[in-house]
Every structure is written in C-alpha cells, then in structure tokens.
Design an enzyme around this catalytic site. Structure first.
Site, mmCIF file in Angstrom:
data_model
loop_
_atom_site.group_PDB
_atom_site.id
_atom_site.type_symbol
_atom_site.label_atom_id
_atom_site.label_comp_id
_atom_site.label_asym_id
_atom_site.label_seq_id
_atom_site.Cartn_x
_atom_site.Cartn_y
_atom_site.Cartn_z
ATOM 1 N N LYS A 1 0.961 -1.043 -0.046
ATOM 2 C CA LYS A 1 -0.063 -0.118 0.104
ATOM 3 C C LYS A 1 0.956 1.463 -0.102
ATOM 4 C CE LYS A 1 -3.752 -2.470 0.592
ATOM 5 N NZ LYS A 1 -4.738 -2.802 -0.493
ATOM 6 N N LYS B 1 -1.878 1.268 -2.865
ATOM 7 C CA LYS B 1 -2.240 0.406 -3.850
ATOM 8 C C LYS B 1 -1.761 1.025 -5.338
ATOM 9 C CE LYS B 1 -6.624 -0.532 -3.335
ATOM 10 N NZ LYS B 1 -7.804 -1.058 -3.489
ATOM 11 N N ASP C 1 -1.108 -5.084 -5.741
ATOM 12 C CA ASP C 1 -2.473 -5.053 -5.859
ATOM 13 C C ASP C 1 -3.348 -5.347 -7.043
ATOM 14 O OD1 ASP C 1 -5.585 -3.400 -5.215
ATOM 15 O OD2 ASP C 1 -4.350 -3.619 -3.411
ATOM 16 N N HIS D 1 -6.344 -13.493 -8.077
ATOM 17 C CA HIS D 1 -7.385 -12.513 -7.311
ATOM 18 C C HIS D 1 -8.642 -12.509 -8.072
ATOM 19 C CE1 HIS D 1 -8.558 -8.944 -5.642
ATOM 20 N NE2 HIS D 1 -7.812 -8.890 -4.641
#
EC number: 4.1.1.39
Length: 476
Positions: A176, A178, A204, A295
């Site tokens: 982060k 992102k 991300d 993801h």
C-alpha cells in the site's frame, strides 16, 4: 400456460408461439447420471408463472431450447441432449422462490473449457423475461469432465515443497498505497516486509502498468528486493507479480519476464481477464514451474446479491478447473463479506479432494475432484494481529493470511509490522499444537507473545479496538 402467451395461425394451419417448456424439460422421474453436470438454481419467477414452468424454462434456455417450435428439432435427438429439471424444492422463508435442480448431458460441453460451460449454463437464461431473478447456487462437475482439465498449475503440496515451508499458514501482505508509488519505492516496501518475516508480498489487483510505475520497472525492483531479503533471512520469499494485461500475448510476455528474473510466483485477475486467459496462463505456469496467485476482483458484482447472479462457490470451482494455486476467499473476521459456514464450504471445495453434500454450508452436491490438485485459500481484507487466532483456527495451515494495512500501518514501519504478524502467527500455531483452544484463549496467546515482542505489543495497542461487525449477507 398461465402467463401471457401469444399464438398466431398461419394460412398453412401451422401454429407458432411460445413453448410450453414443462412438456419437454420438466422430468421429475429422471435420475441424474454420474456423467451429468448438475446445477442448483435459486429461481424467482414472475408473478403467475408456475414453478415447474419457470424451472423447465431455465433448463431449456440453458441447453437446447428456444422460445418456439423449430423444424430442425427433428434433425437431432433432443431427448439425448436436453437439460432436464429433475427436482424442485422450496426455499425456507421465501414464498416465491425455489431451488431448481437441473442435469445437463456431458456431450453439451467442450472438453476442458470453463468458458463454454459458463456460456451455456449462465448465458442468456439470466435475462429471461419469465424470471424475476435467477442465481446459480452450486454446480457438480462429474469426474469424467474434471479429467479433461489440467487444474491448478502445481497445488498445495508442490508449493510447500518449492518454498520449503510446512506446518503453518503462509504470511503475505499487499503493498500500500495500492497505486501511486514509483517502482523504486515499491521495491523498498517489498524488501522491508519480506525482511521483517513475511513469506510473500503482493501487487494490488489494479496494478498492471501505469505512467507512474511501468510493469518492467516494478518487476526489476521487486526482484532485487526479494534477492536481498532472501540473503538476509535464509528463507525463500516471493512477490505476486501481476501479469494481467490488455491481451493474452502481453500477459504471457510479462510472465516470461518474471520467469527470466527467477521469480517463483505471478498473479492474475481471473474474472476481469476471463477464463480463457486464465486457463492459458495456468498451463504456461505448469510448463514453466511458476506458481499462480489468483485475485477475484469483480466477484462481488456477480455474487453479492442473494437472489440473482452466481454464488462464489461456483466461481471457486470454476477456478480450480481453470487453474490457480492461490485464490482470495474472504476472511470471515475482516472487512469483506463472508459468513463462516458458507465461506468454509467453498474453501473446502477448493482444497479437499472429496466434499460431501452439506446444504447448511451451501454445498448442494457431493463433489469428487478426482485427485485434482487443491488451491490454497487466501484470507485478506481488513485483518490485523488480534485476528490471528481466529484466522489460524478457521483456515488452518493450507492458507495464506495477508495483512496489508495490518502490516504497513505499524507505527514503526513495514519491517516491524511484518515481524509483529510473524510473531503472532507462530505463537498461535505453537499454542494450537500444544492443544490450546484458540477460539477461547486466542487473545491470551497474543498478549503473552506481546510481552517479549515489542513490535507485536505496539501493533496490539494500535488495533485493539478495530472491528468490522456487520451482518453477513451471504447466508443459506
């Protein structure tokens, strides 16, 4: 038929009009075959449409049916190829909903193609006017069809052997912010997290290649960070390099570059990129010895509504066939949607070889995976050190616990944040192995570990009051 229907009489005397689907596609006396693909739909028909007619319409429109009689029906054996609604059961507490069980002959589908299965079963039927809403709750893939798929590139056991890490969940972290970091600063964050004790760091899902950070630069700086962290810690480390791209050719180009840098794992956004791209990448990963992290970006658009869409357990099963070594599943305890029983139902469907029917967990069919490798569940989203006992107790060893803000938000920096999570994890695993009940004694385990770990003590103080307590929408 009880809902609006029009028929016209032609000069030749031929009657054309809307099909009465019940006559052909509702077959309650049918016994499903071991080779059938079975589907459970939650059906909400329009007012006035009988349940049997609505269920038969779903079977028809997702297999051989069309809205009117066509003469070419006589050129094939519809009884062999049609989908059949073989059972209907009510949904408790819902007067205008029911579960329709539909069997599809295996010959309707191309071998090894999740793209084709979904195009057929959840294609046009979801826009059918006779239905107010429709949701695919579960699907049963027969062994004969599973055997046409490669599945995960490597699977859980091969991944552990590659990493030489056993007996505990793996630890990860999403870098982060992102978006917005330069490639060099991004690599620095990766190094600090891995040096502090994490096994993985992660791109991300929406980091592909941007003006502030081109993919090739990110890959280079991350590779340097991993090499340095491995040299310092003596552990194998990895970073999920996101190779999702505008085209399959570009995706494979990025994957090849990650391989050239000797990276152990890459990442793909399987829903936004599509199942054809994902299966292509999974096969490349098996051929080239690279792990594949998946993801599920965009999943909630498809699965969040209780009455319409596709349940995530179906998307999870589809991913196991298409191919992936990890997939995000929610956390139960964090910021993202997920009721425990339902979540663990599809986690078992990802990891286990044989899962019995259990409707209390949303598992409508017994699923035999025919020794297809398992997929490691990834718990990520709004979790911190106080969640560690529950995560270890819920997800067990074959999981990746990913703390993004729960690592990078540590007041002392990324490396101390990673150390806090590693200490908390190993304390919980040790307590579990000693026979302690983490559900009851978890907070005590964390407090005891914090006495000798200043990094953990600071994290405990920072996040002691952070909770995400909202009622889960995903219930049976």
């Amino acid at each position: 038929m009880s809902y609006a229907q029009t028929k016209t009489q032609t000069k030749s005397g031929y009657k054309a009009g809307v099909q009465d689907y019940r006559l052909t596609y509702y077959t309650p006396d049918y016994t499903p075959k071991d080779t059938d693909i079975l589907a459970a739909f939650r059906v909400t028909p329009q007012p006035g449409v009988p349940f049997e007619e609505a269920a038969a319409a779903v079977a028809a429109e997702s297999s051989t049916g069309t809205w009117t009689t066509v003469w070419t029906d006589l050129l094939t054996d519809l009884d062999r190829y049609k989908g059949r609604c073989y059972d209907i059961e009510p949904v408790p507490g819902e007067d205008n909903q029911f579960i329709a069980y539909i069997a599809y002959p295996l010959d309707l589908f191309e071998e090894g193609s999740i793209t084709n299965v979904l195009t057929s079963i959840v294609g046009n039927v979801f826009g059918f006017k006779a239905l107010r809403a429709l949701r695919l709750e579960d699907i049963r893939f027969p062994v004969a069809y599973i055997k046409t798929f490669q599945g995960p590139p490597h699977g859980i056991q091969v991944e552990r052997d590659k990493l030489n890490k056993y007996g505990r969940p793996l630890l990860g972290c999403t870098i982060k912010p992102k978006l917005g970091l330069s490639a060099k600063n991004y690599g620095r964050a990766v190094y600090e997290c891995l040096r502090g004790g994490l096994d993985f760091t992660k791109d991300d899902e929406n980091i592909n290649s941007a003006p502030f950070q081109r993919w090739r630069d990110r890959f280079l700086f991350v590779s340097d960070a991993i090499s340095k962290a491995q040299a310092e810690t003596g552990e194998i480390k990895g970073h999920y390099l996101n190779v999702t791209a505008p085209t399959c050719e570009e995706m494979l180009k990025r994957a090849e570059y990650a391989k050239e840098l000797n990276q152990p794992i890459i990442m793909h956004d399987y829903l936004t990129a599509g199942f054809t791209a994902n299966t292509t990448l999974a096969r490349w990963c098996r051929d080239n010895g690279v792990l594949l992290h998946i993801h599920r970006a965009m999943h909630a658009v498809i699965d969040r509504q209780k009455n319409h869409g596709i349940h995530f357990r179906v998307l999870a099963k589809a991913l196991r066939l298409s191919g992936g070594d990890h997939i995000h599943t929610g956390t139960v305890v964090g910021k993202l949607e997920g009721e425990r029983g339902i979540t663990m139902g599809f986690v078992d469907l990802l990891r286990e070889n044989y899962v019995e029917q259990d409707k209390s967990r949303g598992i409508y069919f017994t699923q035999d995976w025919a020794s297809l490798p398992g997929v490691m569940a990834v718990a990520s989203g709004g979790i911190h050190v106080w969640h560690m006992p529950a995560l270890v107790e819920i997800f067990g060893d074959d999981s990746v616990l990913q703390f993004g803000g729960g690592t990078l938000g540590h007041p002392w920096g990324n490396a101390p944040g990673a150390t806090a999570n590693r200490v908390a994890l190993e304390a919980c695993v040790q307590a579990r192995n000693e026979g302690r009940n983490l559900a009851r004694e978890g907070n005590d385990v964390i407090r005891e570990a914090a006495k000798w770990s200043p990094e953990l003590a600071v994290a405990c103080e920072l996040w002691k009051e952070i909770k995400f307590e909202f009622e889960a929408m995903d219930t049976v």
